[in-house]
Design a protein around this motif. Structure first.
Motif, PDB file in Angstrom:
ATOM      1  N   VAL A  95       0.822  -1.215   0.000  1.00 11.58           N
ATOM      2  CA  VAL A  95       0.000   0.000   0.000  1.00 11.58           C
ATOM      3  C   VAL A  95       0.857   1.267   0.000  1.00 11.58           C
ATOM      4  O   VAL A  95       0.337   2.364  -0.249  1.00 11.58           O
ATOM      5  N   LEU A  96       2.149   1.154   0.246  1.00 10.64           N
ATOM      6  CA  LEU A  96       2.994   2.351   0.328  1.00 10.64           C
ATOM      7  C   LEU A  96       3.002   3.169  -0.965  1.00 10.64           C
ATOM      8  O   LEU A  96       2.956   4.413  -0.908  1.00 10.64           O
ATOM      9  N   PRO A  97       3.092   2.558  -2.157  1.00 10.56           N
ATOM     10  CA  PRO A  97       3.047   3.389  -3.369  1.00 10.56           C
ATOM     11  C   PRO A  97       1.766   4.217  -3.485  1.00 10.56           C
ATOM     12  O   PRO A  97       1.818   5.375  -3.937  1.00 10.56           O
ATOM     13  N   THR A  98       0.636   3.667  -3.082  1.00 13.72           N
ATOM     14  CA  THR A  98      -0.621   4.431  -3.144  1.00 13.72           C
ATOM     15  C   THR A  98      -0.614   5.575  -2.141  1.00 13.72           C
ATOM     16  O   THR A  98      -1.064   6.687  -2.449  1.00 13.72           O
ATOM     17  N   ILE A  99      -0.102   5.311  -0.938  1.00 12.71           N
ATOM     18  CA  ILE A  99       0.029   6.393   0.049  1.00 12.71           C
ATOM     19  C   ILE A  99       0.938   7.489  -0.495  1.00 12.71           C
ATOM     20  O   ILE A  99       0.643   8.686  -0.375  1.00 12.71           O
ATOM     21  N   ALA A 100       2.051   7.075  -1.110  1.00 15.45           N
ATOM     22  CA  ALA A 100       2.989   8.046  -1.677  1.00 15.45           C
ATOM     23  C   ALA A 100       2.339   8.854  -2.791  1.00 15.45           C
ATOM     24  O   ALA A 100       2.573  10.065  -2.926  1.00 15.45           O
ATOM     25  N   TRP A 101       1.515   8.208  -3.607  1.00 19.27           N
ATOM     26  CA  TRP A 101       0.818   8.927  -4.678  1.00 19.27           C
ATOM     27  C   TRP A 101      -0.154   9.955  -4.084  1.00 19.27           C
ATOM     28  O   TRP A 101      -0.244  11.079  -4.570  1.00 19.27           O
ATOM     29  N   MET A 102      -0.855   9.578  -3.034  1.00 18.33           N
ATOM     30  CA  MET A 102      -1.792  10.496  -2.391  1.00 18.33           C
ATOM     31  C   MET A 102      -1.066  11.699  -1.789  1.00 18.33           C
ATOM     32  O   MET A 102      -1.604  12.811  -1.771  1.00 18.33           O
ATOM     33  N   MET A 103       0.155  11.493  -1.307  1.00 13.27           N
ATOM     34  CA  MET A 103       0.924  12.586  -0.712  1.00 13.27           C
ATOM     35  C   MET A 103       1.222  13.688  -1.722  1.00 13.27           C
ATOM     36  O   MET A 103       1.357  14.859  -1.356  1.00 13.27           O
ATOM     37  N   GLY A 104       1.345  13.320  -2.986  1.00 17.02           N
ATOM     38  CA  GLY A 104       1.757  14.284  -3.997  1.00 17.02           C
ATOM     39  C   GLY A 104       0.636  14.930  -4.775  1.00 17.02           C
ATOM     40  O   GLY A 104       0.899  15.755  -5.672  1.00 17.02           O
ATOM     41  N   GLN A 105      -0.608  14.579  -4.484  1.00 15.77           N
ATOM     42  CA  GLN A 105      -1.726  15.134  -5.248  1.00 15.77           C
ATOM     43  C   GLN A 105      -2.046  16.569  -4.818  1.00 15.77           C
ATOM     44  O   GLN A 105      -1.956  16.916  -3.649  1.00 15.77           O
ATOM     45  N   THR A 106      -2.391  17.392  -5.797  1.00 13.24           N
ATOM     46  CA  THR A 106      -2.696  18.805  -5.528  1.00 13.24           C
ATOM     47  C   THR A 106      -4.059  19.230  -6.050  1.00 13.24           C
ATOM     48  O   THR A 106      -4.501  20.347  -5.761  1.00 13.24           O
ATOM     49  N   HIS A 107      -4.731  18.383  -6.822  1.00 12.87           N
ATOM     50  CA  HIS A 107      -6.009  18.764  -7.437  1.00 12.87           C
ATOM     51  C   HIS A 107      -7.145  17.892  -6.898  1.00 12.87           C
ATOM     52  O   HIS A 107      -6.973  16.700  -6.633  1.00 12.87           O
ATOM     53  N   ARG A 108      -8.295  18.516  -6.742  1.00 12.04           N
ATOM     54  CA  ARG A 108      -9.529  17.839  -6.338  1.00 12.04           C
ATOM     55  C   ARG A 108      -9.323  16.984  -5.091  1.00 12.04           C
ATOM     56  O   ARG A 108      -9.691  15.809  -5.027  1.00 12.04           O
ATOM     57  N   LEU A 109      -8.715  17.586  -4.073  1.00  8.35           N
ATOM     58  CA  LEU A 109      -8.437  16.855  -2.850  1.00  8.35           C
ATOM     59  C   LEU A 109      -9.651  16.857  -1.932  1.00  8.35           C
ATOM     60  O   LEU A 109     -10.305  17.891  -1.743  1.00  8.35           O
ATOM     61  N   SER A 110      -9.939  15.717  -1.334  1.00  6.29           N
ATOM     62  CA  SER A 110     -10.977  15.663  -0.307  1.00  6.29           C
ATOM     63  C   SER A 110     -10.408  16.254   0.981  1.00  6.29           C
ATOM     64  O   SER A 110      -9.191  16.408   1.145  1.00  6.29           O
ATOM     65  N   SER A 111     -11.274  16.575   1.913  1.00  4.13           N
ATOM     66  CA  SER A 111     -10.815  17.161   3.177  1.00  4.13           C
ATOM     67  C   SER A 111      -9.934  16.181   3.942  1.00  4.13           C
ATOM     68  O   SER A 111      -8.959  16.579   4.592  1.00  4.13           O
TER      69      SER A 111
END
Length: 637
Positions: free
Chosen positions: A447-463
């Protein structure tokens, strides 16, 4: 990042001058404190803090007001001292390395240490402090530079301290494995012993020799998980995945301590990589790598067998991957893994399947029939940190994103199956029995790659995603300081901070020296070489064996008194009655009077003396207590 892009050249020169002045103050203060007999530890910490305070005082005044608005003062202050604390804790390990391992004189050691300290401080300012003063064209640029700095720091931190921190009893036990090389062992498959044997053959019977393979395994893990993240997402996600491996507790610990989990996690990461290449990318050649990595994982720890269940479930659920069930490649890979696993099968066949039966019972838990689901989640919080735990849960629930294309759906399925399947097994087991806290560590790799991908997102972020992203900065800083603090504490200590009672299971180097003195005195008094018995399953006997540097002691475990002794039951299955003196060594006083189940062991001893206690010291600082008891002989079990 170049300072010229942040500050005017005249200010840069002032900062260089301030840095040189601080280094001179550091060296002068250190030598003055040592001359005043303040002690190495106090001198090293005090001189650095004085220099760091002077450096910050001038640094904050040198910046022009337009560049340094009031709104940034607190951020600059906090980041500067975070960097300084990390450098201080790293410097303690470096100084101890030069003095205690390389045996360089103090006068010669302090100057290169100060130079290296100044360089580390400068790099910390460049990567972590000065970016506050510059408007970067992309947030990813500052993040990328800081990430590289954090990864390098944690790697160096482990490397410097793994040479010096004393072995924990588990590592000492696996070192004893390597002194009795075999095809496999009672508690674990042989990989940990083979790697320790190789490391000690190259570097000697010391901490570096034992742990170097764990360090290399961590680099292998980083390489494979970076490649997996790049395949699933992109290179930026791969870099953030390395950041997670650098700062999460489970990966930091297994990258330093030589236990069976070190090669297991490396093999787990490799197996995940080849599974993705085979099941998602459709590369038939990946099955060869999968067979090898899975087989090596089986030689490390049986837990990796859970990945075979996950792979089967993924093939059943994914229509595209289902065609592999009609191809020979998976079955050939399984045969290759089984072939690599042959040494374990042979050993078990020769020893009445002892290891398989033992691990089968352990699969049911610790054997206390205790409901422990709450403890399972508490252990995961420790392994992943609260931020990591919440991020993993959110990734599993949402899949990281809501893209509906086929590749995104298959990526989410891969992550959920290869994380959720092993977790489901441990969850069910925890309903009926308690689990060891580290057992779930490798399953979080998927699951670490998915967590890492979420860390870098800047658009359409949920709270929730936004809050998780905000939680990572303090988590990273806190984790790094915690690791550096703990390592500095166990190797050097801190002035005025005593060692807690739970560390009575540590500091076996100093304890063994005292036991050697007791053995020598007993031998002089009786004219016979004593038999030393560690009154625990294996921690005491193994730790004494590793740190026994004088005349070799004759060491046994508690199985002499009818209790379990793990591999000691195979190495020393029985001990006949003898008139040789017996020295019992224990962590707790009552361990020298009775067994785990309350049975009296005194009747097995000939004329046992009263139990004695001894306070273990290091440079006039109390470390722990050890208990011992001398008898004139052993009557048998």
């Amino acid at each position: 990042m170049h300072l010229n892009n942040v500050l005017p050249s005249n200010i840069i020169w002032r900062l260089w001058f301030i840095g040189l002045l601080a280094a001179a103050v550091d060296a002068g203060s250190f030598l003055l404190l040592m001359h005043s007999e303040a002690g190495l530890l106090l001198a090293h910490i005090t001189s650095f803090l004085i220099a760091a305070a002077i450096n910050y005082s001038f640094f904050s005044k040198c910046l022009p007001q337009p560049v340094h608005p009031n709104s940034l003062r607190w951020q600059l202050f906090s980041r500067y001292w975070i960097v300084s604390i990390l450098v201080l804790l790293m410097r303690g390990g470096l100084l101890a390395l030069l003095l205690n391992v390389w045996h360089i004189s103090l006068t010669l050691a302090i100057f290169p240490v100060i130079v290296i300290t100044a360089a580390m401080s400068y790099m910390g300012l460049v990567f972590y402090v000065f970016p506050l003063l510059q408007k970067l064209p992309s947030p990813a640029i500052g993040w990328r530079e800081a990430t590289i700095g954090i990864i390098v720091f944690t790697i160096l931190l482990r490397l410097i301290y793994l040479v010096q921190a004393q072995l924990i009893p588990d590592e000492a036990y696996y070192w004893v494995y390597a002194q009795h090389m075999d095809l496999s062992f009672f508690d674990h498959p042989p990989m940990v012993a083979w790697l320790i044997w190789l490391g000690t053959a190259l570097f000697g019977d010391n901490e570096l020799g034992v742990r170097i393979s764990a360090f290399i395994c961590s680099l292998i893990t980083m390489g494979y998980l970076y490649a997996l993240a790049c395949n699933l997402y992109d290179k930026s996600t791969g870099l953030r995945t390395l950041l997670l491996l650098a700062i999460l507790p489970f990966s930091f610990a297994t990258g330093m301590l030589m236990t069976a989990d070190a090669p297991l996690i490396a093999a787990w990461a490799a197996t995940l990589y080849y599974m993705e290449r085979a099941l998602i990318a459709g590369h038939s050649s990946a099955w060869l790598g999968m067979g090898i990595s899975f087989g090596l994982g089986l030689l490390s720890k049986y837990t990796i067998g859970l990945l075979s269940i996950a792979a089967l479930l993924f093939v059943i659920l994914d229509p595209i991957a289902r065609h592999w069930m009609r191809r020979p490649h998976p079955y050939l890979a399984a045969m290759l893994a089984l072939l690599l696993f042959t040494p374990v099968i042979i050993w078990n066949a020769e020893h009445n399947w002892a290891s398989f039966l033992f691990q089968g019972r352990r699969l049911e838990g610790a054997g206390d029939d205790q409901f422990s689901v709450h403890l399972l989640f508490l252990n995961i919080l420790v392994l992943l940190t609260p931020a990591g735990f919440l991020a993993a849960a959110w990734a599993l629930i949402t899949g990281g994103n809501h893209d509906s294309d086929q590749s995104a759906q298959r990526r989410r399925l891969f992550m959920r199956v290869f994380t959720g399947t092993p977790f489901a097994v441990f969850f069910v087991l925890s309903v009926f029995d308690s689990m060891r806290f580290h057992w779930t560590a490798p399953l979080w790799l998927a699951v670490l790659p998915t967590i890492a991908w979420m860390m870098g997102q800047t658009h359409r972020l949920s709270s929730i995603t936004s809050r998780l992203q905000a939680a990572w900065n303090p988590t990273i800083a806190t984790s790094m300081i915690a690791y550096a603090f703990i390592l500095h504490y166990v190797v050097l200590g801190f002035p005025g901070i005593p060692y807690p009672d739970f560390m009575k299971r540590y500091f076996w180097r100093e304890t063994t020296i005292e036991i050697e003195k007791i053995v020598q005195n007993t031998q002089q008094q009786t004219g016979q070489k004593p038999l030393v018995v560690g009154m625990s399953k294996w921690p005491i006997a193994s730790s004494l064996s590793f740190y026994n540097r004088k005349e070799p002691m004759d060491i046994r475990s508690r199985n002499m008194f009818g209790d379990s002794g793990a591999m000691y039951q195979f190495w020393y299955p029985s001990e006949p009655p003898t008139t040789r003196p017996i020295i019992l060594v224990g962590i707790e006083k009552d361990h020298l009077e009775q067994g785990r189940w309350g049975n009296d062991i005194t009747h097995m001893l000939d004329r046992p003396a009263p139990i004695q206690s001894h306070l273990i010291m290091r440079e006039d600082k109390p470390l722990r207590w050890v208990y011992y008891r001398v008898a004139q002989g052993y009557r048998g079990n």
